[in-house]
Design a protein around this motif. Structure first.
Motif, PDB file in Angstrom:
ATOM      1  N   GLN A  58      -5.615  -6.022   8.602  1.00  0.00           N
ATOM      2  CA  GLN A  58      -6.105  -7.179   7.837  1.00  0.00           C
ATOM      3  C   GLN A  58      -5.025  -8.216   7.588  1.00  0.00           C
ATOM      4  O   GLN A  58      -5.291  -9.412   7.578  1.00  0.00           O
ATOM      5  CB  GLN A  58      -6.701  -6.709   6.509  1.00  0.00           C
ATOM      6  N   MET A  59      -3.785  -7.763   7.375  1.00  0.00           N
ATOM      7  CA  MET A  59      -2.696  -8.692   7.073  1.00  0.00           C
ATOM      8  C   MET A  59      -1.941  -9.135   8.323  1.00  0.00           C
ATOM      9  O   MET A  59      -1.008  -9.929   8.226  1.00  0.00           O
ATOM     10  CB  MET A  59      -1.727  -8.059   6.066  1.00  0.00           C
ATOM     11  N   LEU A  60      -2.331  -8.592   9.468  1.00  0.00           N
ATOM     12  CA  LEU A  60      -1.703  -8.918  10.745  1.00  0.00           C
ATOM     13  C   LEU A  60      -0.200  -8.615  10.740  1.00  0.00           C
ATOM     14  O   LEU A  60       0.625  -9.439  11.145  1.00  0.00           O
ATOM     15  CB  LEU A  60      -1.954 -10.370  11.135  1.00  0.00           C
ATOM     16  N   VAL A  61       0.137  -7.430  10.224  1.00  0.00           N
ATOM     17  CA  VAL A  61       1.522  -6.962  10.203  1.00  0.00           C
ATOM     18  C   VAL A  61       1.559  -5.564  10.808  1.00  0.00           C
ATOM     19  O   VAL A  61       0.522  -4.942  11.038  1.00  0.00           O
ATOM     20  CB  VAL A  61       2.101  -6.933   8.758  1.00  0.00           C
ATOM     21  N   SER A  62       2.754  -5.060  11.064  1.00  0.00           N
ATOM     22  CA  SER A  62       2.886  -3.727  11.656  1.00  0.00           C
ATOM     23  C   SER A  62       2.663  -2.646  10.597  1.00  0.00           C
ATOM     24  O   SER A  62       2.839  -2.874   9.404  1.00  0.00           O
ATOM     25  CB  SER A  62       4.273  -3.553  12.273  1.00  0.00           C
ATOM     26  N   GLU A  63       2.290  -1.472  11.072  1.00  0.00           N
ATOM     27  CA  GLU A  63       2.132  -0.337  10.160  1.00  0.00           C
ATOM     28  C   GLU A  63       3.477   0.041   9.549  1.00  0.00           C
ATOM     29  O   GLU A  63       3.533   0.504   8.405  1.00  0.00           O
ATOM     30  CB  GLU A  63       1.500   0.844  10.881  1.00  0.00           C
ATOM     31  N   ALA A  64       4.562  -0.173  10.289  1.00  0.00           N
ATOM     32  CA  ALA A  64       5.903   0.103   9.759  1.00  0.00           C
ATOM     33  C   ALA A  64       6.190  -0.806   8.560  1.00  0.00           C
ATOM     34  O   ALA A  64       6.765  -0.361   7.562  1.00  0.00           O
ATOM     35  CB  ALA A  64       6.951  -0.095  10.842  1.00  0.00           C
ATOM     36  N   TYR A  65       5.778  -2.058   8.638  1.00  0.00           N
ATOM     37  CA  TYR A  65       5.972  -2.990   7.523  1.00  0.00           C
ATOM     38  C   TYR A  65       5.168  -2.527   6.305  1.00  0.00           C
ATOM     39  O   TYR A  65       5.658  -2.572   5.177  1.00  0.00           O
ATOM     40  CB  TYR A  65       5.558  -4.406   7.924  1.00  0.00           C
ATOM     41  N   VAL A  66       3.944  -2.072   6.542  1.00  0.00           N
ATOM     42  CA  VAL A  66       3.100  -1.590   5.446  1.00  0.00           C
ATOM     43  C   VAL A  66       3.737  -0.357   4.814  1.00  0.00           C
ATOM     44  O   VAL A  66       3.754  -0.213   3.587  1.00  0.00           O
ATOM     45  CB  VAL A  66       1.665  -1.296   5.927  1.00  0.00           C
ATOM     46  N   THR A  67       4.290   0.527   5.633  1.00  0.00           N
ATOM     47  CA  THR A  67       4.972   1.718   5.114  1.00  0.00           C
ATOM     48  C   THR A  67       6.150   1.317   4.240  1.00  0.00           C
ATOM     49  O   THR A  67       6.347   1.862   3.146  1.00  0.00           O
ATOM     50  CB  THR A  67       5.437   2.617   6.278  1.00  0.00           C
ATOM     51  N   LYS A  68       6.920   0.354   4.706  1.00  0.00           N
ATOM     52  CA  LYS A  68       8.071  -0.135   3.934  1.00  0.00           C
ATOM     53  C   LYS A  68       7.611  -0.725   2.608  1.00  0.00           C
ATOM     54  O   LYS A  68       8.194  -0.461   1.550  1.00  0.00           O
ATOM     55  CB  LYS A  68       8.821  -1.181   4.763  1.00  0.00           C
ATOM     56  N   MET A  69       6.549  -1.518   2.642  1.00  0.00           N
ATOM     57  CA  MET A  69       6.016  -2.141   1.433  1.00  0.00           C
ATOM     58  C   MET A  69       5.475  -1.069   0.481  1.00  0.00           C
ATOM     59  O   MET A  69       5.701  -1.138  -0.730  1.00  0.00           O
ATOM     60  CB  MET A  69       4.913  -3.128   1.813  1.00  0.00           C
ATOM     61  N   PHE A  70       4.788  -0.072   1.041  1.00  0.00           N
ATOM     62  CA  PHE A  70       4.265   1.014   0.200  1.00  0.00           C
ATOM     63  C   PHE A  70       5.404   1.741  -0.510  1.00  0.00           C
ATOM     64  O   PHE A  70       5.319   2.012  -1.701  1.00  0.00           O
ATOM     65  CB  PHE A  70       3.442   2.010   1.019  1.00  0.00           C
ATOM     66  N   LYS A  71       6.465   2.061   0.229  1.00  0.00           N
ATOM     67  CA  LYS A  71       7.594   2.772  -0.372  1.00  0.00           C
ATOM     68  C   LYS A  71       8.196   1.970  -1.526  1.00  0.00           C
ATOM     69  O   LYS A  71       8.524   2.525  -2.576  1.00  0.00           O
ATOM     70  CB  LYS A  71       8.662   3.081   0.675  1.00  0.00           C
ATOM     71  N   SER A  72       8.337   0.673  -1.331  1.00  0.00           N
ATOM     72  CA  SER A  72       8.893  -0.181  -2.377  1.00  0.00           C
ATOM     73  C   SER A  72       8.013  -0.161  -3.619  1.00  0.00           C
ATOM     74  O   SER A  72       8.492   0.008  -4.743  1.00  0.00           O
ATOM     75  CB  SER A  72       9.047  -1.612  -1.858  1.00  0.00           C
ATOM     76  N   LEU A  73       6.704  -0.313  -3.427  1.00  0.00           N
ATOM     77  CA  LEU A  73       5.783  -0.340  -4.560  1.00  0.00           C
ATOM     78  C   LEU A  73       5.613   1.040  -5.178  1.00  0.00           C
ATOM     79  O   LEU A  73       5.405   1.159  -6.390  1.00  0.00           O
ATOM     80  CB  LEU A  73       4.438  -0.910  -4.125  1.00  0.00           C
ATOM     81  N   ASN A  74       5.714   2.074  -4.369  1.00  0.00           N
ATOM     82  CA  ASN A  74       5.636   3.441  -4.879  1.00  0.00           C
ATOM     83  C   ASN A  74       6.848   3.738  -5.771  1.00  0.00           C
ATOM     84  O   ASN A  74       6.716   4.364  -6.824  1.00  0.00           O
ATOM     85  CB  ASN A  74       5.544   4.433  -3.730  1.00  0.00           C
ATOM     86  N   ASN A  75       8.025   3.273  -5.358  1.00  0.00           N
ATOM     87  CA  ASN A  75       9.237   3.453  -6.166  1.00  0.00           C
ATOM     88  C   ASN A  75       9.139   2.727  -7.504  1.00  0.00           C
ATOM     89  O   ASN A  75       9.779   3.117  -8.472  1.00  0.00           O
ATOM     90  CB  ASN A  75      10.479   2.984  -5.406  1.00  0.00           C
ATOM     91  N   LYS A  76       8.342   1.665  -7.552  1.00  0.00           N
ATOM     92  CA  LYS A  76       8.135   0.913  -8.789  1.00  0.00           C
ATOM     93  C   LYS A  76       6.948   1.473  -9.585  1.00  0.00           C
ATOM     94  O   LYS A  76       6.553   0.895 -10.593  1.00  0.00           O
ATOM     95  CB  LYS A  76       7.900  -0.562  -8.472  1.00  0.00           C
TER      96      LYS A  76
END
Length: 106
Positions: A61-79
């Motif tokens: 949906q966001m037209l980004v890689s799954e690796a980018y989504v994983t990175k974003m998830f990790k950041s938000l999960n840490n918060k």
């Protein structure tokens, strides 16, 4: 000195530049000390409006890689803003949800 499209007040590039510049200022003023980026807000939005969405669906949906989504998830999960759980219908799929803190932040 060469002319630039940014010197022309009526150019689309200048308009786009100004919109993004002022949005960044607006966002920084409104978000305060939450320590999240505009990209993270978009990610939170996808999860908020699509409870249980998969990382793959967000990437599509966001037209980004799954690796980018994983990175974003990790950041938000840490918060402590998002969490992940196993889809009961498909053990290989992970569903994303906002935590209570994530809902308040969003």
């Amino acid at each position: 000195m060469k002319d630039s499209v940014f010197n022309d007040e009526s150019s689309y590039f200048n308009s786009w530049y100004n919109i993004t510049k002022y949005f960044d200022k607006f966002f920084a003023n409104r978000i305060g000390n939450l320590n999240i980026s505009p990209n993270e807000v978009m990610f939170l939005s996808k999860i908020y409006y699509n409870k249980g969405i998969s990382q793959k669906a967000i990437a599509n949906q966001m037209l980004v890689s799954e690796a980018y989504v994983t990175k974003m998830f990790k950041s938000l999960n840490n918060k402590n803003l998002v969490k992940k759980s196993i889809d009961p219908k498909n053990n290989t799929r992970r569903q994303l949800f906002l935590t209570e803190k994530g809902k308040k932040v969003f």
